[in-house]
Motif scaffolding. Structure first.
Motif, PDB file in Angstrom:
ATOM      1  N   VAL A   1     -19.978 -13.229  24.571  1.00 43.84           N
ATOM      2  CA  VAL A   1     -19.872 -11.897  25.165  1.00 43.84           C
ATOM      3  C   VAL A   1     -19.287 -10.986  24.079  1.00 43.84           C
ATOM      4  O   VAL A   1     -18.153 -11.187  23.648  1.00 43.84           O
TER       5      VAL A   1
ATOM      6  N   CYS B   1     -13.458  -6.190  25.577  1.00 44.82           N
ATOM      7  CA  CYS B   1     -13.329  -7.646  25.692  1.00 44.82           C
ATOM      8  C   CYS B   1     -11.961  -8.041  26.230  1.00 44.82           C
ATOM      9  O   CYS B   1     -11.845  -8.996  27.002  1.00 44.82           O
TER      10      CYS B   1
ATOM     11  N   LEU C   1     -12.302  -7.535  29.900  1.00 47.50           N
ATOM     12  CA  LEU C   1     -13.148  -8.577  30.509  1.00 47.50           C
ATOM     13  C   LEU C   1     -12.385  -9.893  30.622  1.00 47.50           C
ATOM     14  O   LEU C   1     -12.489 -10.596  31.637  1.00 47.50           O
ATOM     15  N   GLN C   2     -11.606 -10.225  29.593  1.00 49.07           N
ATOM     16  CA  GLN C   2     -10.815 -11.458  29.651  1.00 49.07           C
ATOM     17  C   GLN C   2      -9.819 -11.403  30.798  1.00 49.07           C
ATOM     18  O   GLN C   2      -9.590 -12.411  31.465  1.00 49.07           O
TER      19      GLN C   2
ATOM     20  N   CYS D   1     -15.372 -14.270  25.120  1.00 50.61           N
ATOM     21  CA  CYS D   1     -15.459 -12.902  24.616  1.00 50.61           C
ATOM     22  C   CYS D   1     -15.131 -12.874  23.129  1.00 50.61           C
ATOM     23  O   CYS D   1     -14.250 -13.593  22.671  1.00 50.61           O
TER      24      CYS D   1
ATOM     25  N   GLY E   1     -14.419  -9.795  20.908  1.00 48.98           N
ATOM     26  CA  GLY E   1     -14.268  -8.347  20.734  1.00 48.98           C
ATOM     27  C   GLY E   1     -14.274  -7.965  19.268  1.00 48.98           C
ATOM     28  O   GLY E   1     -13.636  -8.616  18.453  1.00 48.98           O
TER      29      GLY E   1
END
Ligand code: NI
Ligand code: MN
Length: 239
Positions: free
Chosen positions: A78, A85, A88-89, A96, A98
């Motif tokens: 991702v 990120c 999202l985590q 992820c 980032g």
């Protein structure tokens, strides 16, 4: 000499979302807005597999289904801005990675470079606005050298010349809708700056304010004398 490397296929799921099927069968989504995307044909709203997601920026019409798709499919990669990120985590999304503009990483045999976009990036977490870092585009290079550019949401900027010079993409996915992004006039100049042979217009037709059309892009390219083929997909169509 013919190119020995098979090409990926791209299915437009509507708006800025593309399902890219790589020669090895892996599936990568660029901008995971699928189930909530009013332009996405219903039969394409469920995916057989999902190996990677690239996220251009945090707006809901680009990553609105990222968390749910990650939960369903557990993609191996991702990719998005560092700030996206991190968020999202916090929502339980794994794998992820980032990054930030100017950087490159390798995944699924691809070389993925995050490049500039002139746009904003934020998301709503409940009633809280979360900063999404810089909005971005991606340049993706496949084994054998085929390279494409997905601009994300952006205005025209003359440094698109640098993207053309550094990465030499053959194919560009450019927003043409106007209002939130470039219009067809700007997108035609983007094609000239990028020196791409083919362009897939996106971010048009989803909402009434998005007034740009592929026909207007064709006309703007003709007016400028730019030889670039417009691949005018409809949602659900594959190139
Ligand atoms: Ni946006
Ligand atoms: Mn958008």
């Amino acid at each position: 000499m013919p190119n020995q490397h098979p090409r990926p296929s791209f299915t437009w799921l509507g708006h800025a979302t593309f399902r890219c099927t790589l020669p090895g069968g892996e599936v990568m989504l660029i901008d995971p807005w699928v189930m909530g995307n009013p332009a996405c044909p219903e039969e394409l709203q469920s995916l057989d597999r999902l190996d990677a997601m690239l996220i251009t920026h945090a707006h809901g019409d680009h990553m609105g289904d990222a968390v749910e798709l990650a939960r369903r499919h557990r993609p191996r990669h991702v990719v998005g801005a560092y700030e996206i990120c991190t968020w999202l985590q916090s929502q339980g999304v794994e794998n992820c990675s980032g990054m930030n503009v100017g950087g490159t990483q390798e995944l699924l045999d691809l070389t993925v470079t995050m490049v500039r976009a002139d746009h904003s990036s934020s998301l709503m977490d409940g009633d809280r606005i979360v900063y999404g870092g810089m909005a971005a585009g991606y340049v993706v290079k496949l084994p054998g050298g085929f390279t494409f550019y997905h601009a994300g949401d952006t205005a025209l900027f003359s440094d698109m010349q640098l993207i053309g010079e550094l990465y030499r993409p053959e194919l560009a996915f450019l927003p043409i809708g106007d209002f939130y992004t470039m219009d067809p006039q700007q997108a035609a100049r983007a094609c000239r700056y990028l020196n791409v042979r083919k362009v897939v217009p996106m971010h048009w037709g989803t909402f009434p304010v998005l007034t740009g059309t592929p026909r207007k892009l064709v006309e703007a390219l003709e007016d400028l004398g730019v030889a670039c083929e417009v691949l005018a997909l409809q949602p659900g169509e594959t190139y």
